[in-house]
Scaffold this motif. Structure first.
Motif, short mmCIF file in Angstrom:
data_model
loop_
_atom_site.label_atom_id
_atom_site.label_comp_id
_atom_site.label_asym_id
_atom_site.label_seq_id
_atom_site.Cartn_x
_atom_site.Cartn_y
_atom_site.Cartn_z
N ALA A 90 4.93 -15.58 -9.64
CA ALA A 90 5.36 -14.34 -10.32
C ALA A 90 6.22 -14.64 -11.54
N ARG A 91 7.21 -15.52 -11.39
CA ARG A 91 8.11 -15.81 -12.51
C ARG A 91 7.34 -16.42 -13.68
N THR A 92 6.47 -17.37 -13.38
CA THR A 92 5.70 -18.02 -14.45
C THR A 92 4.76 -17.04 -15.12
N LEU A 93 4.13 -16.16 -14.35
CA LEU A 93 3.24 -15.15 -14.94
C LEU A 93 3.98 -14.28 -15.93
N VAL A 94 5.12 -13.73 -15.52
CA VAL A 94 5.86 -12.81 -16.39
C VAL A 94 6.40 -13.56 -17.61
N ALA A 95 7.00 -14.71 -17.39
CA ALA A 95 7.59 -15.46 -18.49
C ALA A 95 6.53 -15.89 -19.51
N THR A 96 5.37 -16.30 -19.04
CA THR A 96 4.32 -16.75 -19.95
C THR A 96 3.74 -15.59 -20.74
#
Length: 298
Positions: free
Chosen positions: A160-166
């Motif tokens: 989730a964090r990587t999806l949003v940040a990317t």
């Protein structure tokens, strides 16, 4: 034209692709091209061109679902571009829990309330009535149980964090919209990096829940409206992505350029343009062709 991108088991990919191509052509489509994406070499892309006058897109979904079991998939009637708007559900999508069910455990009511939640997410109950019933059962629960539940129970979904940040690094606006509550959604959004939150509010008096919700309910209609309004602010033709898992997410999934169901209930899965069932949320980045070296670790 129809673009299909999918991530499937590499050991059986060739045989399954050959079978799928045969069935797809029988359904009235010509397979104009098929190959692995250069940027994401685990993603298979197929370009389909209409042969018959009224080819059935649903048939393509069924064929790919049958030929590539437990895959991650995105179907698009236009060239696939990285979205400029991302609107997501929270419970069982961005986090691995249903917040109201976990909160109910502190009142000794988890089994009873979780059963109502499951039926509502499957589309078997009116969402607003089901929400008010569940909140009513929590009357008298200490407000402190919310903070304890957040600390002890609520965890981000893998990726989730990587999806949003990317997506943010790619110039995408990110919005968390949930039929859950600001008391949970606000800290989750801060943790994951969402820029805006739309949620319900629990009424509290004297340090305890009153069993009521303040103001109107964020239901499927509101979720769809949030997506449409946010897209309108960004300009005509903006590419939007919505993710969710339950029946309450269906109008939002259908209104987005691409609606992706994440480990979803059957009705939500059937309404979406694709699904994630094999990998974690970072599979969405791969399906959009965002190279792994451009993913933002978070």
């Amino acid at each position: 034209m129809l673009i299909a991108r999918l991530i499937a088991e590499p050991e059986t990919l060739g045989d399954n692709l050959a079978l799928a191509m045969e069935h797809i052509e029988d359904a009235g489509w010509e397979v104009a091209g098929a190959g692995m994406l250069g940027e994401c070499d685990d993603v298979l892309e197929m370009e389909l061109i209409e042969e018959a006058k009224a080819p059935d897109v649903g048939a393509v979904r069924r064929i790919l679902d049958q030929c590539f079991p437990t895959c991650d998939l995105l179907l698009s009637a236009q060239p696939i571009e990285v979205p400029r708007l991302f609107v997501s559900d929270m419970d069982s999508t961005m986090i691995g829990q249903e917040c109201i069910d976990e909160l109910a455990d502190f009142a000794g009511l988890k089994e009873r309330i979780a059963a109502i939640t499951e039926r509502a997410m499957r589309g078997e109950l009116d969402f607003e009535a089901a929400l008010r019933e569940r909140v009513g059962l929590l009357k008298g629960l200490s407000e402190g149980a919310i903070a304890q539940c957040l600390e002890e129970r609520i965890r981000p979904m893998d990726g989730a964090r990587t999806l949003v940040a990317t997506l943010k690094a790619q110039g995408c606006r990110t919005v968390l919209v949930t039929g859950g509550f600001h008391a949970f959604a606000d800290p989750v959004a801060e943790q994951l990096g969402f820029e805006h939150v739309v949620a319900n509010r629990l009424a509290v008096e004297g340090g305890a829940l009153t069993g009521d919700v303040i103001g109107g309910i964020v239901d499927s209609t509101i979720k769809r409206k949030v997506l449409i309004d946010e897209a309108a602010r960004l300009g005509e033709g903006v590419v939007s992505l919505a993710t969710g898992d339950g029946a309450n997410d269906i109008p939002m999934l259908e209104a987005a350029t691409h609606g992706i169901a994440y480990r979803a209930k059957p009705k939500a899965r059937a309404a979406a343009d694709g699904w994630i069932e094999r990998g974690d949320l970072t599979s969405i980045l791969a399906l959009y062709g965002i190279a792994r070296e451009n993913w933002v670790a978070a």
